[in-house]
Write an enzyme that holds these catalytic residues in place. Structure first.
Site, mmCIF file in Angstrom:
data_model
loop_
_atom_site.group_PDB
_atom_site.id
_atom_site.type_symbol
_atom_site.label_atom_id
_atom_site.label_comp_id
_atom_site.label_asym_id
_atom_site.label_seq_id
_atom_site.Cartn_x
_atom_site.Cartn_y
_atom_site.Cartn_z
ATOM 1 N N GLU A 90 9.944 -3.728 34.936
ATOM 2 C CA GLU A 90 8.985 -3.460 36.006
ATOM 3 C C GLU A 90 7.825 -4.452 36.032
ATOM 4 O OE1 GLU A 90 9.147 -1.463 38.427
ATOM 5 O OE2 GLU A 90 10.820 -0.165 37.891
ATOM 6 N N GLU A 121 23.012 1.612 16.578
ATOM 7 C CA GLU A 121 21.647 1.750 16.065
ATOM 8 C C GLU A 121 21.612 1.724 14.547
ATOM 9 O OE1 GLU A 121 20.397 6.334 15.693
ATOM 10 O OE2 GLU A 121 20.727 5.679 17.758
#
Length: 308
Positions: A90, A121
């Site tokens: 953004e 992960e």
């Protein structure tokens, strides 16, 4: 596969504990469930309030690094990593930043944005490799995001970042006494146990998104990307953003929309430059040169031109 007999329990972690308020979650009506979620989400606001000093430190320290040519990296896995990618994505349209300035790095890469790759992960070495792959240096900032605080991928990245002298920030939703981690700044968002036990996409994810909103917006304010509460560095890349740019110009200057459109065009569709041109009478190159001299700070550039 890990030997099940050797697998440590994570049940003591705040993010894994059972929430007594939702013991009968599967028996609630839809309206009761909505009300319970609304009630529990209040914990996210308190968590942000309790982390206010660490968040402010992160804003100040990150802005200082970026002014010197550094970059900001969000690194995480699963929901935590996706939120980092979202916030980074953004920044270019909102603040007209180059894509490399704020980067989100997710365990598993772009494919993990739409398809969970939870096993990745656990790869400490993959997180550590990110530092070399992105050529992270002492100028940069690395924010490692791990709701439960134990993600090996995140710890690998933070350890490697510390090794090259980068500013490190650890963001987790468990207290220090449950998970300790060396970092320059430690942000703990203690939202409590989730309504759906262990589902950290809920309150932990919400608080994380709130924290990232605050950090990125605060940094961009410090870098002069905002005038008042207007995004004067908005990238005019579609009709919606063109309309926003025109409204900023009309609201701030009082000119009509036609005049604002002409000014915006002369400025090269740069709102901040257009405002300075309007106030000072400078042409676009001169206005940009003055902004560059003042490190992009519109208030300072205006004062330098009008009150030399």
């Amino acid at each position: 596969m890990t030997n099940l007999q050797e697998l440590p329990s994570r049940g003591h972690l705040l993010t894994e504990q059972i929430n007594p308020a939702s013991q009968n979650l599967d028996q609630l009506t839809p309206l009761e469930l909505v009300d319970l979620f609304n009630q529990e989400d209040a914990h996210t606001l308190r968590a942000i309030a309790q982390a206010r000093e660490a968040l402010a430190q992160t804003i100040s320290a990150t802005a200082a690094r970026l002014r010197q040519g550094g970059r900001l990296f969000y690194i995480g896995a699963g929901t935590s990593g996706r939120l980092g990618v979202l916030d980074a994505a953004e920044c270019p349209p909102t603040f007209c930043t180059p894509p490399h300035l704020v980067q989100g790095i997710l365990a598993g890469g772009d494919a993990a944005l739409v398809r969970s790759s939870e096993g990745l992960e656990d790869r400490y070495e993959d997180g550590a490799a990110v530092v070399g792959d992105r050529q992270i240096t002492a100028q940069d900032v690395v924010i490692g995001i791990s709701a439960g605080g134990t993600t090996p991928y995140v710890h690998g990245a933070l350890d490697a970042a510390q090794g090259v002298g980068a500013l490190t920030v650890f963001m987790a939703c468990v207290p220090v006494e449950q998970v300790q981690r060396s970092a320059d700044i430690d942000i703990r968002l203690l939202v409590g146990p989730e309504l759906l036990a262990g589902s950290t996409r809920l309150k932990a994810g919400t608080a994380t998104k709130m924290a990232l909103n605050i950090i990125s917006t605060g940094v961009m304010v410090q870098l002069g990307k905002v005038y008042g509460n207007r995004m004067v560095d908005v990238a005019v890349s579609n009709r919606k953003l063109l309309d926003r740019a025109l409204r900023i110009l009309t609201d701030v200057t009082g000119m009509d929309r036609a005049a604002a459109a002409a000014l915006l065009e002369r400025s090269g569709y740069q709102v901040k430059r257009a405002l300075l041109m309007h106030w000072t009478g400078l042409d676009a190159p001169a206005a940009q040169a003055l902004l560059d001299q003042q490190n992009g700070q519109l208030h300072a550039a205006r004062s330098a031109a009008l009150d030399p």
